[in-house]
Scaffold this motif. Structure first.
Motif, short mmCIF file in Angstrom:
data_model
loop_
_atom_site.label_atom_id
_atom_site.label_comp_id
_atom_site.label_asym_id
_atom_site.label_seq_id
_atom_site.Cartn_x
_atom_site.Cartn_y
_atom_site.Cartn_z
N ALA A 157 15.31 -18.83 8.33
CA ALA A 157 16.40 -18.97 7.35
C ALA A 157 16.53 -17.72 6.51
O ALA A 157 17.63 -17.26 6.20
CB ALA A 157 16.12 -20.19 6.46
N ILE A 158 15.39 -17.15 6.12
CA ILE A 158 15.33 -15.87 5.43
C ILE A 158 14.27 -15.08 6.18
O ILE A 158 13.23 -15.63 6.55
CB ILE A 158 14.92 -16.05 3.95
CG1 ILE A 158 15.90 -17.00 3.25
CG2 ILE A 158 14.84 -14.71 3.22
CD1 ILE A 158 15.45 -17.47 1.88
N GLU A 159 14.56 -13.81 6.46
CA GLU A 159 13.71 -13.08 7.41
C GLU A 159 12.44 -12.52 6.76
O GLU A 159 12.23 -11.31 6.70
CB GLU A 159 14.53 -12.01 8.12
CG GLU A 159 15.65 -12.64 8.95
CD GLU A 159 16.47 -11.64 9.77
OE1 GLU A 159 16.10 -10.44 9.80
OE2 GLU A 159 17.47 -12.07 10.37
N THR A 160 11.60 -13.43 6.29
CA THR A 160 10.28 -13.01 5.79
C THR A 160 9.29 -13.12 6.94
O THR A 160 9.54 -13.83 7.92
CB THR A 160 9.79 -13.95 4.67
OG1 THR A 160 9.65 -15.27 5.24
CG2 THR A 160 10.78 -14.01 3.51
N ALA A 161 8.15 -12.45 6.81
CA ALA A 161 7.13 -12.50 7.87
C ALA A 161 6.70 -13.94 8.14
O ALA A 161 6.52 -14.34 9.29
CB ALA A 161 5.93 -11.63 7.47
N GLU A 162 6.54 -14.76 7.07
CA GLU A 162 6.08 -16.14 7.23
C GLU A 162 7.13 -16.98 7.98
O GLU A 162 6.79 -17.78 8.86
CB GLU A 162 5.82 -16.80 5.87
CG GLU A 162 4.68 -16.19 5.06
CD GLU A 162 5.04 -14.83 4.42
OE1 GLU A 162 6.25 -14.54 4.24
OE2 GLU A 162 4.10 -14.06 4.12
N ASN A 163 8.38 -16.81 7.60
CA ASN A 163 9.43 -17.58 8.27
C ASN A 163 9.61 -17.14 9.72
O ASN A 163 9.90 -17.96 10.60
CB ASN A 163 10.76 -17.44 7.52
CG ASN A 163 10.76 -18.17 6.19
OD1 ASN A 163 9.86 -18.95 5.90
ND2 ASN A 163 11.77 -17.90 5.37
N ILE A 164 9.46 -15.85 9.96
CA ILE A 164 9.59 -15.35 11.33
C ILE A 164 8.50 -15.96 12.20
O ILE A 164 8.75 -16.45 13.30
CB ILE A 164 9.55 -13.80 11.36
CG1 ILE A 164 10.83 -13.25 10.71
CG2 ILE A 164 9.38 -13.27 12.78
CD1 ILE A 164 10.83 -11.76 10.46
N ALA A 176 8.71 -21.45 6.85
CA ALA A 176 7.28 -21.72 6.97
C ALA A 176 6.96 -22.99 6.20
O ALA A 176 7.70 -23.38 5.30
CB ALA A 176 6.48 -20.54 6.41
N SER A 177 5.87 -23.67 6.61
CA SER A 177 5.53 -24.93 5.97
C SER A 177 4.02 -25.14 6.01
O SER A 177 3.32 -24.66 6.90
CB SER A 177 6.24 -26.07 6.73
OG SER A 177 5.55 -27.28 6.57
N ASP A 178 3.53 -25.91 5.04
CA ASP A 178 2.10 -26.25 5.00
C ASP A 178 1.78 -27.39 5.95
O ASP A 178 0.62 -27.68 6.23
CB ASP A 178 1.69 -26.71 3.58
CG ASP A 178 1.84 -25.57 2.59
OD1 ASP A 178 1.82 -24.41 3.05
OD2 ASP A 178 2.00 -25.86 1.39
N HIS A 179 2.82 -28.05 6.44
CA HIS A 179 2.64 -29.12 7.42
C HIS A 179 1.81 -28.56 8.58
O HIS A 179 1.96 -27.39 8.95
CB HIS A 179 4.02 -29.59 7.89
CG HIS A 179 3.98 -30.78 8.79
ND1 HIS A 179 3.80 -30.68 10.15
CD2 HIS A 179 4.10 -32.10 8.52
CE1 HIS A 179 3.80 -31.88 10.67
NE2 HIS A 179 3.98 -32.77 9.72
N PRO A 180 0.93 -29.41 9.15
CA PRO A 180 0.06 -28.90 10.24
C PRO A 180 0.81 -28.19 11.37
O PRO A 180 0.26 -27.29 12.00
CB PRO A 180 -0.67 -30.15 10.74
CG PRO A 180 -0.34 -31.25 9.81
CD PRO A 180 0.62 -30.77 8.77
N ASN A 181 2.05 -28.58 11.64
CA ASN A 181 2.74 -27.91 12.75
C ASN A 181 3.21 -26.50 12.38
O ASN A 181 3.61 -25.73 13.24
CB ASN A 181 3.87 -28.77 13.33
CG ASN A 181 5.05 -28.92 12.38
OD1 ASN A 181 5.12 -28.23 11.35
ND2 ASN A 181 5.96 -29.81 12.70
N GLY A 182 3.20 -26.17 11.08
CA GLY A 182 3.45 -24.78 10.68
C GLY A 182 4.90 -24.36 10.50
O GLY A 182 5.19 -23.20 10.24
N PHE A 183 5.82 -25.29 10.66
CA PHE A 183 7.23 -24.91 10.42
C PHE A 183 8.00 -26.09 9.89
O PHE A 183 7.57 -27.25 10.02
CB PHE A 183 7.89 -24.41 11.71
CG PHE A 183 7.98 -25.44 12.81
CD1 PHE A 183 9.10 -26.27 12.92
CD2 PHE A 183 6.96 -25.57 13.75
CE1 PHE A 183 9.18 -27.22 13.95
CE2 PHE A 183 7.05 -26.52 14.77
CZ PHE A 183 8.15 -27.34 14.87
#
Ligand code: GBH
Length: 460
Positions: free
Chosen positions: A242-249, A315-322
C-alpha cells in the motif's frame, strides 16, 4: 532475484528485443461453431441458456475470426506487433474430449499459424481458455474428475506433436482461478458451467487443474519439438504494498506466496504451503506426492494476466505476516465494474513473482481494459480512457524492466472487440472496434497509441 544491469536507451524505453503482441481466445472471437467437425463446449451450452449472458448474446458468430483471420492478421501487422497469443478450442480437436481426434480439428489453426508466420508474427498458443468439451462435463463432471486432467494431457500431447514444428511457445491453461472460482464456485460473476460447489470440491478441482497443467507440460516435452517453451497464463493474485516501505514490500512478497498457494505456488514449489493446508483444514484437496511432482514439472516461463491490483498489503504482527487492506467504495474503476485502476500492479506482480520464486522469464500474457467506445459521426473512436489506462500500466512495466525484472514480452488484451463471457458483447476490450452486425473492424485511437509505442519500443 538477481537484478540484471539493464541500461535502458532512454528513461522510457523497453529492453531490446522486447516482444510486443496482442491476445485473444477461441470462443471469444472465432465463431464458426459448427465448422470442420467441432464438438460442443460448455460455453455453447451455457451461452444458449436463457438469461445467463448479458443481452442473451452467444459466441456462435462472435467476431467471425474463423472466416476473417487473414484480415485480423493484417490488423496485427498494422500495429507492428511481432507476436500473437491465441487459444485452441479443445472441442475442435477432440469433439468428445477423449477418443478419436477430429481429422479436420487443427486445419483452422494450421491456416492461422501459416498466415502469422508469413507476416512475421510469432504464434503463442494457449491450450485451454475455458471452452471445455461438453462431453467431459456430462460424463465426469469436467474438472471435478481426475480423468479430465488426463484427457487434457492427451490433448496437449496431440496438439504439440502437430503444431510445435511452427509454434515455439505454448501456454497450458489460462486463468485457472477465474474459471474455477466463477465457473464451479459462487463468485461475484458466473461463468460456465455455472455450478456452485463447496470449498472442498473447489480445492479438489483446483488440484485437478494443476495436475492437468503438469500432465500437459510432460506431454508437450515428450511429443513436441525439442526446445518448445512451455508455461501457463495465470490471473495471479497481485499483492501490492500500500505504501512502498521495506516492511510492506516484504509483506507483499509473503502475501504473493500465500494468496496463490492453491495453484501457482504449488506449481512453482511442488507443495501446498503449511498455511494453505491449515486454513483449508478438512476442505484441503486430496493429493499424492507423485501428483505434486507432476504438478511442479519445470516450466520455461510464467505468463501473468494483469488487469488490476487484487490486494493492497501492509505489514502485520499477525503470524502470517501481512494484512490485506479493505478497498474503499470510492476506489476508481474502468468501464467494467471489477476493473480497478491500479497501474502499480503491473510493477509489483512480475517483480514479486520473480523475487519469490526466482522465475527467469515472465510474459505479461494479458493486460487491457474495456471502455464505452463510441463511433463518432466521422467514423473515429477516441478511446482516451483506454490510452490513459495503457500508458499508466506500461509506465509501471517499464519501471520493472528497467530494474531487470525478467519480463520478455507483453500481450495486449485484446486485438479486437469480442464476446466478453457473461458480459456478452457489451464490454469492448479491442484496439479495433468490431461492428457485430457487419463485422467491420475500425481502429480506435488506442491502436495508434500502441503502434507508436511499439515503433519506438518506448512509452509515447
Ligand atoms: C481475462 O480475465 C480473461 O482471460 C479474458 O478471457 C477476458 O476477456 C479478459 O480478462 C477481460 O475480462 O471477481 O470482481 O474480479 C480477467 C480477470 C477475473 C475479470 C474475474 C473479471 C470477475 C469479477 N477476470 N473477474 S471480480
Amino acid at each position: 532475484m538477481a537484478l540484471a544491469a539493464v541500461e535502458p536507451a532512454s528513461a522510457s524505453s523497453f529492453p531490446k528485443g522486447f516482444v510486443w503482441g496482442t491476445a485473444t481466445s477461441a470462443y471469444q472471437i472465432e465463431g464458426g461453431v459448427n465448422e470442420e467437425g467441432r464438438g460442443r463446449s460448455i460455453w455453447d451450452t451455457y451461452s444458449h441458456t436463457p438469461s445467463k449472458i448479458h443481452g442473451n448474446a452467444n459466441g456462435d458468430r462472435a467476431s467471425d475470426h474463423f472466416h476473417r483471420y487473414k484480415e485480423d492478421v493484417a490488423l496485427m501487422k498494422a500495429l507492428g506487433t511481432t507476436a500473437y497469443r491465441f487459444s485452441i478450442a479443445w472441442p475442435r480437436v477432440f469433439p468428445d474430449g477423449t477418443g478419436a481426434a477430429n481429422p479436420q480439428g487443427l486445419d483452422f489453426y494450421n491456416r492461422l499459424i501459416d498466415e502469422l508466420l508469413a507476416n512475421g508474427i510469432e504464434p503463442f498458443a494457449t491450450l485451454y481458455h475455458w471452452d471445455l468439451p461438453q462431453a467431459l462435463q456430462d460424463r465426469m463432471g469436467g474438472w471435478e474428475s481426475l480423468d479430465t486432467a488426463k484427457a487434457f494431457g492427451d490433448y496437449a500431447g496431440y496438439v504439440a506433436s502437430r503444431l510445435t514444428d511452427r509454434v515455439r511457445n505454448v501456454f497450458t491453461i489460462n486463468e485457472s482461478s477465474t474459471f474455477i472460482d466463477f465457473g464451479y464456485g459462487a463468485g461475484p460473476v458466473e461463468l460456465a458451467p455455472g455450478l456452485k460447489l463447496s470449498q472442498a470440491r473447489l480445492n479438489q478441482i483446483r488440484h485437478h487443474v494443476a495436475l492437468g497443467h503438469g500432465l500437459a507440460v510432460q506431454a508437450i516435452r515428450a511429443q513436441g519439438r525439442t526446445g518448445t517453451k512451455v508455461g501457463l497464463a495465470e490471473n495471479v493474485v497481485s499483492c501490492v504494498p500500500a505504501i512502498e516501505t521495506a516492511e510492506n514490500i516484504r509483506a507483499s512478497e509473503i502475501a504473493t506466496r500465500e494468496m496463490n498457494a492453491g495453484y501457482l505456488t504449488a506449481i512453482l514449489e511442488g507443495k501446498y504451503t503449511d498455511a494453505f493446508l491449515a486454513y483449508a483444514g478438512k476442505n484441503a484437496p486430496r493429493f499424492t506426492a507423485e501428483e505434486l511432482k507432476i504438478i511442479s514439472s519445470p516450466i520455461d516461463f510464467v505468463g501473468l494476466n494483469i488487469y488490476m491490483p487484487q490486494h493492497y498489503v501492509s505489514a502485520s504482527d499477525h503470524p502470517n505476516g501481512f494484512s490485506l487492506l479493505p478497498f474503499p467504495t470510492s476506489f476508481p474503476h474502468m468501464a467494467s465494474d471489477w476493473l480497478r485502476i491500479g497501474p502499480e500492479a503491473m510493477y509489483w506482480a512480475p517483480r514479486n513473482v520473480a523475487k519469490v520464486w526466482d522465475v527467469k522469464q515472465i510474459y505479461i500474457s494479458e493486460n487491457g481494459t474495456s471502455a464505452a467506445d463510441k463511433v463518432l459521426a466521422d467514423g473515429r473512436i477516441i478511446d482516451l480512457d483506454r490510452i490513459m489506462y495503457l500508458r499508466n500500466y506500461l509506465t509501471q512495466l517499464q519501471r520493472a524492466t528497467s530494474e531487470g525484472v525478467p519480463v520478455a514480452g507483453y500481450f495486449q488484451w485484446s486485438l479486437i472487440d469480442n464476446f466478453e463471457w457473461s458480459d456478452g458483447l457489451d464490454k469492448r476490450f479491442g484496439l479495433y472496434h468490431v461492428d457485430f452486425e457487419t463485422q467491420k473492424r475500425t481502429p480506435k485511437l488506442s491502436a495508434e497509441f500502441y503502434r507508436q509505442l511499439i515503433a519506438a519500443n518506448a512509452l509515447k
